[in-house]
Motif scaffolding. Structure first.
Motif, PDB file in Angstrom:
ATOM      1  N   LEU A 181       2.021   0.066  -9.944  1.00 47.04           N
ATOM      2  CA  LEU A 181       1.325   0.728  -8.828  1.00 47.04           C
ATOM      3  C   LEU A 181       0.064   1.411  -9.342  1.00 47.04           C
ATOM      4  O   LEU A 181       0.121   2.470  -9.964  1.00 47.04           O
ATOM      5  CB  LEU A 181       2.288   1.748  -8.199  1.00 47.04           C
ATOM      6  CG  LEU A 181       1.790   2.616  -7.051  1.00 47.04           C
ATOM      7  CD1 LEU A 181       1.162   1.785  -5.948  1.00 47.04           C
ATOM      8  CD2 LEU A 181       2.954   3.441  -6.503  1.00 47.04           C
ATOM      9  N   ILE A 182      -1.058   0.781  -9.087  1.00 50.82           N
ATOM     10  CA  ILE A 182      -2.334   1.282  -9.619  1.00 50.82           C
ATOM     11  C   ILE A 182      -3.079   2.131  -8.591  1.00 50.82           C
ATOM     12  O   ILE A 182      -2.813   2.055  -7.392  1.00 50.82           O
ATOM     13  CB  ILE A 182      -3.268   0.115 -10.036  1.00 50.82           C
ATOM     14  CG1 ILE A 182      -3.617  -0.764  -8.831  1.00 50.82           C
ATOM     15  CG2 ILE A 182      -2.657  -0.698 -11.155  1.00 50.82           C
ATOM     16  CD1 ILE A 182      -4.940  -1.484  -8.916  1.00 50.82           C
ATOM     17  N   GLY A 183      -4.052   2.871  -9.088  1.00 52.11           N
ATOM     18  CA  GLY A 183      -5.065   3.467  -8.239  1.00 52.11           C
ATOM     19  C   GLY A 183      -6.387   2.817  -8.604  1.00 52.11           C
ATOM     20  O   GLY A 183      -6.519   2.219  -9.672  1.00 52.11           O
ATOM     21  N   ALA A 184      -7.366   2.931  -7.724  1.00 47.83           N
ATOM     22  CA  ALA A 184      -8.684   2.353  -8.017  1.00 47.83           C
ATOM     23  C   ALA A 184      -9.752   3.176  -7.327  1.00 47.83           C
ATOM     24  O   ALA A 184      -9.565   3.646  -6.196  1.00 47.83           O
ATOM     25  CB  ALA A 184      -8.753   0.910  -7.539  1.00 47.83           C
ATOM     26  N   SER A 185     -10.885   3.343  -8.030  1.00 46.83           N
ATOM     27  CA  SER A 185     -12.003   4.067  -7.416  1.00 46.83           C
ATOM     28  C   SER A 185     -13.090   3.107  -6.960  1.00 46.83           C
ATOM     29  O   SER A 185     -14.081   3.538  -6.389  1.00 46.83           O
ATOM     30  CB  SER A 185     -12.587   5.095  -8.396  1.00 46.83           C
ATOM     31  OG  SER A 185     -13.155   4.442  -9.515  1.00 46.83           O
ATOM     32  N   SER A 196      11.923   8.755  -5.712  1.00 48.19           N
ATOM     33  CA  SER A 196      10.864   8.871  -6.702  1.00 48.19           C
ATOM     34  C   SER A 196      11.156  10.053  -7.614  1.00 48.19           C
ATOM     35  O   SER A 196      11.614  11.109  -7.144  1.00 48.19           O
ATOM     36  CB  SER A 196       9.512   9.061  -6.002  1.00 48.19           C
ATOM     37  OG  SER A 196       8.486   9.091  -6.956  1.00 48.19           O
ATOM     38  N   ASN A 197      10.889   9.854  -8.882  1.00 49.80           N
ATOM     39  CA  ASN A 197      11.024  10.920  -9.879  1.00 49.80           C
ATOM     40  C   ASN A 197      12.463  11.392 -10.067  1.00 49.80           C
ATOM     41  O   ASN A 197      12.678  12.484 -10.607  1.00 49.80           O
ATOM     42  CB  ASN A 197      10.109  12.106  -9.531  1.00 49.80           C
ATOM     43  CG  ASN A 197       8.646  11.689  -9.464  1.00 49.80           C
ATOM     44  OD1 ASN A 197       8.141  11.086 -10.401  1.00 49.80           O
ATOM     45  ND2 ASN A 197       7.969  11.966  -8.353  1.00 49.80           N
ATOM     46  N   TYR A 198      13.455  10.635  -9.628  1.00 50.92           N
ATOM     47  CA  TYR A 198      14.860  10.989  -9.853  1.00 50.92           C
ATOM     48  C   TYR A 198      15.279  10.549 -11.256  1.00 50.92           C
ATOM     49  O   TYR A 198      14.915   9.474 -11.719  1.00 50.92           O
ATOM     50  CB  TYR A 198      15.765  10.276  -8.837  1.00 50.92           C
ATOM     51  CG  TYR A 198      15.928  10.990  -7.511  1.00 50.92           C
ATOM     52  CD1 TYR A 198      14.835  11.375  -6.752  1.00 50.92           C
ATOM     53  CD2 TYR A 198      17.200  11.265  -7.019  1.00 50.92           C
ATOM     54  CE1 TYR A 198      15.000  12.025  -5.537  1.00 50.92           C
ATOM     55  CE2 TYR A 198      17.387  11.911  -5.803  1.00 50.92           C
ATOM     56  CZ  TYR A 198      16.284  12.287  -5.067  1.00 50.92           C
ATOM     57  OH  TYR A 198      16.455  12.927  -3.868  1.00 50.92           O
ATOM     58  N   SER A 246     -14.196  -3.366  -8.116  1.00 55.15           N
ATOM     59  CA  SER A 246     -14.144  -4.133  -9.366  1.00 55.15           C
ATOM     60  C   SER A 246     -12.888  -3.794 -10.177  1.00 55.15           C
ATOM     61  O   SER A 246     -12.374  -4.640 -10.917  1.00 55.15           O
ATOM     62  CB  SER A 246     -15.401  -3.870 -10.201  1.00 55.15           C
ATOM     63  OG  SER A 246     -15.494  -2.492 -10.501  1.00 55.15           O
ATOM     64  N   GLN A 247     -12.374  -2.584 -10.024  1.00 55.24           N
ATOM     65  CA  GLN A 247     -11.148  -2.218 -10.759  1.00 55.24           C
ATOM     66  C   GLN A 247      -9.944  -2.986 -10.206  1.00 55.24           C
ATOM     67  O   GLN A 247      -9.049  -3.380 -10.963  1.00 55.24           O
ATOM     68  CB  GLN A 247     -10.900  -0.703 -10.674  1.00 55.24           C
ATOM     69  CG  GLN A 247     -11.932   0.118 -11.435  1.00 55.24           C
ATOM     70  CD  GLN A 247     -11.738   1.610 -11.296  1.00 55.24           C
ATOM     71  OE1 GLN A 247     -10.987   2.080 -10.437  1.00 55.24           O
ATOM     72  NE2 GLN A 247     -12.434   2.379 -12.114  1.00 55.24           N
ATOM     73  N   VAL A 248      -9.911  -3.189  -8.914  1.00 55.97           N
ATOM     74  CA  VAL A 248      -8.807  -3.960  -8.323  1.00 55.97           C
ATOM     75  C   VAL A 248      -8.861  -5.395  -8.846  1.00 55.97           C
ATOM     76  O   VAL A 248      -7.843  -5.968  -9.261  1.00 55.97           O
ATOM     77  CB  VAL A 248      -8.877  -3.949  -6.775  1.00 55.97           C
ATOM     78  CG1 VAL A 248      -7.694  -4.707  -6.179  1.00 55.97           C
ATOM     79  CG2 VAL A 248      -8.922  -2.527  -6.248  1.00 55.97           C
ATOM     80  N   ASN A 266       1.258  13.972   1.241  1.00 53.69           N
ATOM     81  CA  ASN A 266       0.296  14.932   0.678  1.00 53.69           C
ATOM     82  C   ASN A 266      -0.895  14.288  -0.021  1.00 53.69           C
ATOM     83  O   ASN A 266      -1.646  14.984  -0.699  1.00 53.69           O
ATOM     84  CB  ASN A 266       1.016  15.870  -0.308  1.00 53.69           C
ATOM     85  CG  ASN A 266       1.632  15.119  -1.487  1.00 53.69           C
ATOM     86  OD1 ASN A 266       1.863  13.915  -1.404  1.00 53.69           O
ATOM     87  ND2 ASN A 266       1.895  15.813  -2.571  1.00 53.69           N
ATOM     88  N   TYR A 267      -1.100  12.982   0.092  1.00 50.89           N
ATOM     89  CA  TYR A 267      -2.265  12.390  -0.564  1.00 50.89           C
ATOM     90  C   TYR A 267      -3.537  12.745   0.207  1.00 50.89           C
ATOM     91  O   TYR A 267      -3.590  12.713   1.420  1.00 50.89           O
ATOM     92  CB  TYR A 267      -2.123  10.863  -0.685  1.00 50.89           C
ATOM     93  CG  TYR A 267      -1.035  10.412  -1.659  1.00 50.89           C
ATOM     94  CD1 TYR A 267      -0.335  11.325  -2.454  1.00 50.89           C
ATOM     95  CD2 TYR A 267      -0.712   9.071  -1.791  1.00 50.89           C
ATOM     96  CE1 TYR A 267       0.651  10.906  -3.339  1.00 50.89           C
ATOM     97  CE2 TYR A 267       0.277   8.633  -2.674  1.00 50.89           C
ATOM     98  CZ  TYR A 267       0.962   9.569  -3.441  1.00 50.89           C
ATOM     99  OH  TYR A 267       1.940   9.158  -4.308  1.00 50.89           O
ATOM    100  N   GLY A 268      -4.560  13.028  -0.559  1.00 50.03           N
ATOM    101  CA  GLY A 268      -5.845  13.438   0.025  1.00 50.03           C
ATOM    102  C   GLY A 268      -6.859  13.612  -1.092  1.00 50.03           C
ATOM    103  O   GLY A 268      -7.022  12.686  -1.861  1.00 50.03           O
ATOM    104  N   PHE A 273       0.857  -1.188   0.000  1.00 55.21           N
ATOM    105  CA  PHE A 273       0.000   0.000   0.000  1.00 55.21           C
ATOM    106  C   PHE A 273       0.892   1.236   0.000  1.00 55.21           C
ATOM    107  O   PHE A 273       1.711   1.412   0.901  1.00 55.21           O
ATOM    108  CB  PHE A 273      -0.923  -0.011   1.225  1.00 55.21           C
ATOM    109  CG  PHE A 273      -1.840  -1.209   1.228  1.00 55.21           C
ATOM    110  CD1 PHE A 273      -3.102  -1.138   0.637  1.00 55.21           C
ATOM    111  CD2 PHE A 273      -1.427  -2.420   1.768  1.00 55.21           C
ATOM    112  CE1 PHE A 273      -3.930  -2.248   0.605  1.00 55.21           C
ATOM    113  CE2 PHE A 273      -2.258  -3.539   1.733  1.00 55.21           C
ATOM    114  CZ  PHE A 273      -3.515  -3.448   1.154  1.00 55.21           C
ATOM    115  N   ASP A 274       0.713   2.057  -1.023  1.00 58.71           N
ATOM    116  CA  ASP A 274       1.614   3.192  -1.215  1.00 58.71           C
ATOM    117  C   ASP A 274       0.930   4.512  -0.872  1.00 58.71           C
ATOM    118  O   ASP A 274      -0.127   4.838  -1.424  1.00 58.71           O
ATOM    119  CB  ASP A 274       2.070   3.227  -2.686  1.00 58.71           C
ATOM    120  CG  ASP A 274       3.027   4.377  -2.953  1.00 58.71           C
ATOM    121  OD1 ASP A 274       4.191   4.274  -2.531  1.00 58.71           O
ATOM    122  OD2 ASP A 274       2.606   5.382  -3.562  1.00 58.71           O
ATOM    123  N   LEU A 275       1.558   5.265   0.024  1.00 58.69           N
ATOM    124  CA  LEU A 275       1.017   6.571   0.419  1.00 58.69           C
ATOM    125  C   LEU A 275       2.086   7.641   0.297  1.00 58.69           C
ATOM    126  O   LEU A 275       3.240   7.352  -0.017  1.00 58.69           O
ATOM    127  CB  LEU A 275       0.497   6.511   1.860  1.00 58.69           C
ATOM    128  CG  LEU A 275      -0.716   5.600   2.040  1.00 58.69           C
ATOM    129  CD1 LEU A 275      -0.339   4.334   2.759  1.00 58.69           C
ATOM    130  CD2 LEU A 275      -1.836   6.314   2.747  1.00 58.69           C
TER     131      LEU A 275
END
Ligand SMILES: NC(=O)c1ccc[n+]([C@@H]2O[C@H](COP(=O)([O-])OP(=O)(O)OC[C@H]3O[C@@H](n4cnc5c(N)ncnc54)[C@H](OP(=O)(O)O)[C@@H]3O)[C@@H](O)[C@H]2O)c1
Length: 330
Positions: A295-299, A168-170, A302-304, A65-67, A60-62
């Motif tokens: 690394l996905i996101g899901a709303s 990240s992003n380097y 069913s997407q997972v 500043n996630y919100g 689980f990736d956090l």
């Protein structure tokens, strides 16, 4: 009360070693950048996280500043840990990051030791955790000496607030420099987190090769191009889609006819492979052996389910890869 399904680890091939480390990560990991904020449904967030864990997603990736608002995804995840998943904490890799704007004044962002260590303390408090598994520097800071930033990451490990560190992003050259500093500090860099998808291939010429030679794992974010590489926008812009309700990072104007022409052709190819477009897009990033995890996101739950289904077919015929290249180039 939540209880995980007993079959969640029945597919050992679902895990890949992260660089030259002792840690394995799931092929599909879940990010909490969107849909876990204060205004999102906490019941939906909980359902997504628990379903992911049931499917063997241990990671689980956090980030701080996630919100929105900043920090609220960590609070939501802290609640999920307290009420549901926390009993399985040792089965999980939980990460956070610092580097983007988080609080006012000169110490609230970038790469100073002051920013990183204060931010990590805040993140741990929000999640109710004594440590995270991976603490990342979220973006390179052109003004802070790399030695200071890497020293702060290594310090977090030394004091037990993180088990591993990541970047990240380097860019490739600064990744190699940072990796050297971290090695000298006795805290090797575990992982790099760059953006990578069929729509954004900046990692291909050099970064993946650098990571392989340095023995650093790679977890690629936005492998579905924030939803563009799925069937989400084939019939217009749904009100509940990312472009439809949260245009901060994906605007309706990004879903152009040219983009849709490509994604519909890609969708035809995916269907001929027996996959959804989302599944083929994930298989495509995972075709590189340097990529440890997508690394996905899901709303929604069913997407997972759909995304994890990608791992049923990760192979591409040469002819399929050539067709993808042609579609992307047209
Ligand atoms: N290090 C960094 O700088 C950085 C930056 C960005 C992200 N990240 C990390 O990467 C994670 C993932 O980023 P992302 O959310 O942009 O990833 P993504 O997987 O490219 O996009 C996720 C979105 O795609 C849609 N989707 C997912 N699965 C689908 C499916 N099977 N079928 C149809 N649509 C589907 C959903 O859109 P809808 O919401 O429209 O349903 C979902 O919100 C973040 O949570 C975060 O942890 C890191």
């Amino acid at each position: 009360m939540y209880s995980p399904v007993a079959t969640r680890y029945d597919s050992p091939d679902f895990y890949r070693r992260c660089g030259r480390s002792g840690v394995k990560l799931p092929l599909i990991s879940l990010g909490l950048w969107h849909n876990f904020g204060a205004k999102d449904s906490s019941e939906n967030a909980r359902a997504i996280a628990c379903r992911a864990f049931d499917l063997g997603i241990t990671h689980f990736d956090l980030a701080n500043n996630y919100g929105p608002p900043d920090g609220s995804a960590e609070e939501t995840f802290g609640k999920i840990l307290r009420e549901d998943l926390g009993r399985w904490r040792d089965e999980m890799i939980v990460t956070t990051k610092a580097g983007y704007y988080m609080w006012p004044g000169p110490y609230g962002e970038w790469g100073s030791r002051k920013n990183l260590l204060a931010s990590l303390d805040q993140s741990l408090k929000r999640m109710g955790l004594p440590y995270v598994d991976i603490f990342y520097h979220h973006r390179p800071d052109p003004d802070t000496p790399l030695e200071e930033t890497m020293g702060a990451l290594a310090h977090a490990v030394c004091v037990g607030k993180a088990l591993y560190v990541g970047l990240s992003n380097y860019q490739p050259a600064e990744t190699a420099r940072a990796a050297k500093i971290l090695r000298e500090l006795g805290t090797p860099c575990l992982i790099h987190q760059p953006r990578y998808s069929m729509m954004d291939r900046w990692v291909e010429p050099q970064l993946l090769a650098t990571l392989e030679s340095e023995g650093i794992g790679c977890i690629v974010f936005s492998p579905l191009a924030k939803g563009v590489l799925t069937d989400r926008y084939f019939k217009g812009i749904p009100a509940d889609s990312r472009a439809g309700h949260d245009p901060r990072f994906l605007r309706p104007s990004d879903i152009t006819d040219a983009v849709l022409t490509k994604t519909k052709k890609l969708n035809d190819l995916a269907q001929s492979r027996g996959q959804t477009l989302a599944q083929m897009s994930l298989a495509w990033v995972l075709r590189h052996k340097a990529v440890t995890s997508a690394l996905i996101g899901a709303s929604r739950v069913s997407q997972v389910d759909d995304c994890v289904g990608a791992t049923r077919n990760l192979n591409f015929a040469g002819e399929e890869l050539a067709r993808i290249e042609k579609i992307l180039a047209d």
